[in-house]
Write an enzyme that holds these catalytic residues in place. Structure first.
Site, PDB file in Angstrom:
ATOM      1  CG  ASP A 110      -0.896   0.927  -7.313  1.00  0.00           C
ATOM      2  OD1 ASP A 110      -1.024   1.001  -6.086  1.00  0.00           O
ATOM      3  OD2 ASP A 110       0.192   0.727  -7.890  1.00  0.00           O
ATOM      4  CG  ASP A 210      -0.969   3.730  -2.642  1.00  0.00           C
ATOM      5  OD1 ASP A 210       0.175   3.415  -2.980  1.00  0.00           O
ATOM      6  OD2 ASP A 210      -1.270   4.841  -2.161  1.00  0.00           O
ATOM      7  CD  GLU A 263       2.765   1.045  -0.138  1.00  0.00           C
ATOM      8  OE1 GLU A 263       3.881   1.528  -0.315  1.00  0.00           O
ATOM      9  OE2 GLU A 263       1.723   1.733  -0.129  1.00  0.00           O
ATOM     10  CG  HIS A 334       6.253   2.717  -7.609  1.00  0.00           C
ATOM     11  ND1 HIS A 334       5.837   1.587  -6.921  1.00  0.00           N
ATOM     12  CD2 HIS A 334       5.497   3.740  -7.140  1.00  0.00           C
ATOM     13  CE1 HIS A 334       4.870   1.939  -6.083  1.00  0.00           C
ATOM     14  NE2 HIS A 334       4.639   3.221  -6.196  1.00  0.00           N
ATOM     15  CG  ASP A 335       7.014   4.073  -3.657  1.00  0.00           C
ATOM     16  OD1 ASP A 335       6.797   4.940  -4.534  1.00  0.00           O
ATOM     17  OD2 ASP A 335       6.112   3.499  -3.019  1.00  0.00           O
TER      18      ASP A 335
HETATM   19  O1  TEU Z   1       3.476   4.678  -0.909  1.00  0.00           O
HETATM   20  C1  TEU Z   1       3.113   4.681   0.444  1.00  0.00           C
HETATM   21  C2  TEU Z   1       4.166   5.152   1.318  1.00  0.00           C
HETATM   22  O2  TEU Z   1       4.909   6.044   1.015  1.00  0.00           O
HETATM   23  C3  TEU Z   1       4.153   4.460   2.599  1.00  0.00           C
HETATM   24  O3  TEU Z   1       4.637   3.155   2.427  1.00  0.00           O
HETATM   25  C4  TEU Z   1       4.842   5.210   3.678  1.00  0.00           C
HETATM   26  O4  TEU Z   1       6.196   5.333   3.424  1.00  0.00           O
HETATM   27  C5  TEU Z   1       4.738   4.506   4.978  1.00  0.00           C
HETATM   28  O5  TEU Z   1       3.419   4.178   5.195  1.00  0.00           O
HETATM   29  C6  TEU Z   1       5.209   5.365   6.121  1.00  0.00           C
HETATM   30  O6  TEU Z   1       5.304   4.560   7.245  1.00  0.00           O
HETATM   31  C7  TEU Z   1       2.434   4.586  -1.783  1.00  0.00           C
HETATM   32  C8  TEU Z   1       2.911   4.512  -3.215  1.00  0.00           C
HETATM   33  O7  TEU Z   1       3.667   3.343  -3.391  1.00  0.00           O
HETATM   34  C9  TEU Z   1       3.666   5.753  -3.534  1.00  0.00           C
HETATM   35  O8  TEU Z   1       4.211   5.750  -4.831  1.00  0.00           O
HETATM   36  C10 TEU Z   1       2.725   6.931  -3.385  1.00  0.00           C
HETATM   37  O9  TEU Z   1       3.441   8.120  -3.552  1.00  0.00           O
HETATM   38  C11 TEU Z   1       2.054   6.947  -2.020  1.00  0.00           C
HETATM   39  O10 TEU Z   1       1.538   5.674  -1.657  1.00  0.00           O
HETATM   40  C12 TEU Z   1       0.897   7.901  -2.030  1.00  0.00           C
HETATM   41  O11 TEU Z   1      -0.134   7.377  -2.817  1.00  0.00           O
END
Ligand code: TEU
Length: 563
Positions: A110, A210, A263, A334-335
């Site tokens: 990441d 990320d 992502e 993981h989310d």
């Molecule tokens: O997640 C990003 C995240 O939460 C986004 O996809 C968000 O929901 C979206 O852009 C809203 O439209 C990443 C990681 O995967 C996560 O674990 C972290 O907590 C987050 O970034 C912050 O670094």
């Protein structure tokens, strides 16, 4: 470096190793604890290198292992060039890289550069307005009682925090401990490029970038639509300079043989290809399919969640398959909640539905990502109080729901948390049926799911019919059949509410996949596909007949045929 060369390798395909790869995602904190402090670590992963090689994966994606105060389990980085103490040392990281490379497994990590930790020296210098760092973050004037605008954090609460030391507000799209870097500042972009180059020189094989849809914000900081599920998102997602930033970042990878996946939680399917290719990344995590089970108000609406229609999933996946140049395939990470709890039946048909989803993941067009524990069918757990939750997103959102009067207590939102919390994916990996599931010799940092005595690696390896062995078989199949990697995808029976069926075709080779995504039987009949000479290649039932036509598929029966 491909281990599983196809018997009949075609030479007329634009091959890329990252298209042929199967990726395994590791959440280091919860994977394997080697030193008995209750927290997973790098040596713990190295100990499992043979396990990963046996499963057959080609790439490991490691969630952040950099130095971090852990406000968001490593997604708040305080030094891009060092390893978090709890996880070990740089020498441990080097040993892990060697152990993986010796087994022909590549390593990507990441890279979290939308924001840093507040503890990062850049932020500390910036809040003191030190020379060169003044403009590293989004600082805005204002009185301490009134944030500069109405933007909300993705983790709940306002997206601004007042910093007494500097006497200004700073922007954080996530936790207050995660201030957003100011990408408008070319020195910030240079500093990120330097960190990236440093890791590439150490031999890393790529990155998962990320939250990169948030790098560019609107020029000013205008108020957002107050009715939006995340207020302000139209101003901090896909901002005007995002293509330029990604182009600049991708220049840092030139000359290295990397795999880069971005992502983008907020990207529409139509937008994905704007960010990939020569001036961008190799592929993007696009999330529309994860949203089929939530209502129009998004993931955290306690009045609408959990119901989904197979026809909706087919529509979204087929659009991704048809329109995205190279999809990144995933049903958990993981989310997210555990995939078998989200899209399958984690009770009566846990094995059948987990193997069905595995069949789906590993026979679609794109690069598949397996999240740790999916290969043994790990399930969601239960959280009986807000105190039992670790995830700052779940906590922040629940606190908002209570503060806004949407619910009165945790009890009223518990079903949603038990369905949706990011913490379900973060319970420790279940290695065996000994205390703490063999994850640690001490108290684990986070409770092990109670079902570890039944669901664990040791018992899965011992049972040739297990979910684990099904993954192993499917990964091997994908490695040996170009049609599964490069073939076209064509959906069959789009309106059927039980069967998800499709073909993959590469020149004169056709593979048919039939998934009975239901706990009821149904007879397959699809006149447009000639099945009389079909052969079963893989099935999750052991007596599936070779011709699918007329076969009454059993609950979650999932079959790959060669036509
Ligand atoms: O997640 C990003 C995240 O939460 C986004 O996809 C968000 O929901 C979206 O852009 C809203 O439209 C990443 C990681 O995967 C996560 O674990 C972290 O907590 C987050 O970034 C912050 O670094």
């Amino acid at each position: 470096m491909t281990r599983h060369d196809s018997q009949t390798r075609r030479t007329d395909i634009d091959r890329q190793w990252w298209k042929e790869a199967v990726v395994y995602q590791i959440y280091p904190r919860s994977f394997n604890d080697s030193d008995g402090d209750g927290v997973g670590d790098l040596q713990g992963i190295t100990e499992k290198a043979d396990y990963l090689a046996d499963l057959g994966v080609d790439v490991v994606w490691l969630c952040p292992v950099y130095e971090s105060p852990n406000a968001d389990n490593g997604y708040d980085i305080s030094d891009y060039r060092s390893i978090m103490d709890e996880f070990g040392t740089m020498a441990d990281w080097e040993a892990l890289l060697d152990a993986l490379h010796e087994r022909d497994i590549r390593l990507i990590m990441d890279l979290v550069v939308n924001h840093t930790s507040k503890q990062h020296e850049w932020f500390q210098q910036s809040r003191r307005r030190e020379d060169g760092y003044d403009d590293y973050y989004h600082w805005v004037d204002g009185t301490p009682s009134e944030p500069p605008n109405n933007w909300e954090s993705i983790f709940g609460g306002p997206a601004w925090t007042y910093d007494d030391e500097r006497g200004q507000w700073y922007l954080h799209l996530f936790d207050p401990e995660q201030p957003d870097l100011n990408w408008r500042n070319p020195e910030v972009r240079d500093a990120v490029t330097e960190a990236v180059t440093w890791w590439l020189e150490k031999g890393i094989d790529g990155f998962r970038l990320d939250a990169i849809d948030h790098l560019s914000k609107s020029d000013a900081y205008p108020d957002g639509d107050p009715d939006s599920a995340i207020v302000g998102i139209e101003h901090f997602s896909h901002g005007p300079r995002l293509p330029e930033y990604l182009d600049e970042l991708s220049a840092a990878f030139e000359g290295y043989d990397t795999m880069i996946v971005g992502e983008m939680g907020g990207a529409d399917i139509e937008q994905v290809d704007d960010y990939t290719g020569e001036d961008g990344v190799d592929m993007i995590f696009q999330f529309d399919h994860m949203g089929v089970s939530v209502g129009p108000n998004g993931r955290w609406d306690p009045t609408q969640f959990g119901e989904w229609e197979l026809t909706d999933l087919k529509e979204v996946i087929s659009q991704q398959q048809d329109e995205i140049d190279w999809p990144a395939l995933f049903f958990g990470n993981h989310d997210q909640p555990r995939l078998v709890s989200h899209f399958g039946d984690d009770e009566t048909y846990r094995t059948e539905s987990a193997t069905l989803i595995a069949t789906f993941l590993l026979t679609l067009r794109g690069t598949p990502y397996i999240y740790q524990g999916e290969e043994i069918g790990m399930t969601n757990t239960e959280f009986d109080s807000l105190e039992a939750i670790d995830d700052p997103m779940t906590v922040g959102i629940v606190e908002d729901l209570i503060a806004d009067g949407v619910v009165d207590s945790y009890e009223e939102v518990r079903d949603l948390v038990d369905y949706q919390s990011r913490d379900h994916a973060r319970t420790p990996m279940q290695w065996d049926d000994t205390e703490n599931a063999g994850f640690t010799a001490d108290d684990p940092w986070f409770d092990v799911n109670d079902n570890y005595d039944e669901i664990n690696v040791e018992s899965a390896l011992a049972d040739t019919d297990s979910i684990w062995h099904h993954y192993e078989t499917l990964i091997e199949l994908r490695h040996s059949e170009d049609v599964l990697v490069y073939g076209d995808y064509d959906l069959l029976l789009p309106d059927h509410d039980q069967f998800y069926a499709y073909t993959r075709t590469l020149e004169n080779e056709t593979t048919l996949v039939v998934l009975n995504w239901s706990d009821e039987c149904s007879t397959f009949d699809c006149p447009s596909v000639p099945t009389a000479d079909a052969n079963v290649v893989v099935s999750n039932y052991d007596d599936t007949p070779s011709d699918p036509t007329g076969h009454a598929f059993r609950p979650y029966e999932a079959v790959v045929y060669q036509l």
